[in-house]
Design a protein around this motif. Structure first.
Motif, short mmCIF file in Angstrom:
data_model
loop_
_atom_site.label_atom_id
_atom_site.label_comp_id
_atom_site.label_asym_id
_atom_site.label_seq_id
_atom_site.Cartn_x
_atom_site.Cartn_y
_atom_site.Cartn_z
N LEU A 159 0.83 -1.21 0.00
CA LEU A 159 0.00 0.00 0.00
C LEU A 159 0.87 1.26 0.00
O LEU A 159 1.97 1.27 0.57
N PRO A 160 0.39 2.33 -0.61
CA PRO A 160 1.09 3.61 -0.47
C PRO A 160 1.10 4.01 1.01
O PRO A 160 0.07 3.97 1.68
N VAL A 161 2.27 4.40 1.50
CA VAL A 161 2.42 4.78 2.90
C VAL A 161 3.13 6.12 2.98
O VAL A 161 4.17 6.33 2.35
N LEU A 162 2.56 7.03 3.77
CA LEU A 162 3.26 8.25 4.16
C LEU A 162 3.66 8.06 5.62
O LEU A 162 2.80 7.97 6.50
N ALA A 163 4.95 7.97 5.86
CA ALA A 163 5.48 7.78 7.21
C ALA A 163 6.01 9.12 7.72
O ALA A 163 6.90 9.71 7.11
N LEU A 164 5.44 9.59 8.82
CA LEU A 164 5.83 10.86 9.41
C LEU A 164 6.46 10.60 10.77
O LEU A 164 5.85 9.95 11.63
N HIS A 165 7.67 11.12 10.97
CA HIS A 165 8.38 10.82 12.23
C HIS A 165 9.18 12.03 12.67
O HIS A 165 9.86 12.68 11.87
N GLY A 166 9.12 12.33 13.95
CA GLY A 166 9.83 13.47 14.49
C GLY A 166 11.32 13.23 14.60
O GLY A 166 11.75 12.17 15.05
N GLN A 167 12.10 14.23 14.20
CA GLN A 167 13.55 14.11 14.36
C GLN A 167 13.95 14.02 15.83
O GLN A 167 14.99 13.45 16.15
N ASP A 168 13.12 14.57 16.71
CA ASP A 168 13.43 14.59 18.14
C ASP A 168 12.50 13.67 18.92
O ASP A 168 12.19 13.94 20.09
#
Length: 232
Positions: A159-168
């Motif tokens: 599936l298309p995935v947008l993974a968002l993750h904080g640098q901190d």
């Protein structure tokens, strides 16, 4: 004073007179109630997407049964694991996934309240909102609060995935989290500057919401997704 947590589904609809472009079903994480994502839901709805912020997988399944396609699951923290479980193990049919702060079963946050607030969100407005015990259950960012059926769930999807993750992100450090997406074969991994565990409520929450809308529009247009890593 302790207040009963509000677990009701939040519903946000497209502006009057505008045709809806799809549905986002949002699964919050450990300690969160749907109200934690009120600002995110309202903002995405302005762009003509229906948004339903639910309390758990059962509520998500009920919404999915009648949702306007295309449907996108948005999961935060253990909600990201629930979104993967729904699609990979329970047969839920969706157009794509937005995964925020994807944890490992052993990821654990601070117990001290002030440290927990800082670990959850970098936006001062959101930090102030988290003091409301009606929208957040304190001290839930512990490994023991990862449900047993989610402990072995990792991305293994086309599936298309947008993974968002904080640098901190101190709860689920970016370096380890990035490696967990090896099995997501059609993913964009975006690291968010000044982002902590919940980047939907980061200092850069407007840019994050814009990235989500771009992803949604790429699904509507049928654009091919490519592997990408960058900073907001």
């Amino acid at each position: 004073m302790t207040t009963a947590l509000d677990r009701q589904t939040l519903e946000f609809d497209e502006p009057t007179g505008v045709g809806p472009r799809g549905t986002l079903v949002v699964l919050p994480g450990r300690g969160d109630t749907p109200s934690v994502y009120h600002r995110f839901g309202a903002r995405i709805a302005v762009d003509a997407y229906k948004v339903r912020v639910v309390a758990d997988q059962q509520a998500a399944q009920a919404v999915l049964a009648d949702a306007l396609a295309p449907v996108i699951l948005v999961g935060i923290d253990t909600g990201a694991l629930e979104a993967l479980d729904l699609t990979q193990n329970q047969g839920a049919e969706v157009a794509g996934l937005v995964l925020v702060g994807l944890p490992d079963a052993g990821d654990e946050g601070p117990i001290d309240w002030d440290e927990e607030v800082a670990a959850r969100a970098s936006c001062p407005t959101q930090q102030a909102r988290l003091a409301d015990t009606a929208i957040l259950e304190r001290g839930q960012l512990t490994a023991t609060n990862v449900a047993e059926h989610l402990r072995t769930v990792t991305p293994d999807t086309d599936l298309p995935v947008l993974a968002l993750h904080g640098q901190d992100d101190a709860v689920s450090p970016l370096t380890q989290a990035r490696a967990r997406y090896a099995g997501a074969r059609n993913a964009r991994v975006l690291s968010v500057a000044q982002g902590r565990h919940d980047v939907l409520n980061s200092l850069n929450h407007r840019s994050v919401a814009a990235s989500v809308v771009v992803f949604l529009e790429s699904l509507k247009a049928g654009a091919e997704l490519v592997h990408q890593e960058n900073a907001e």
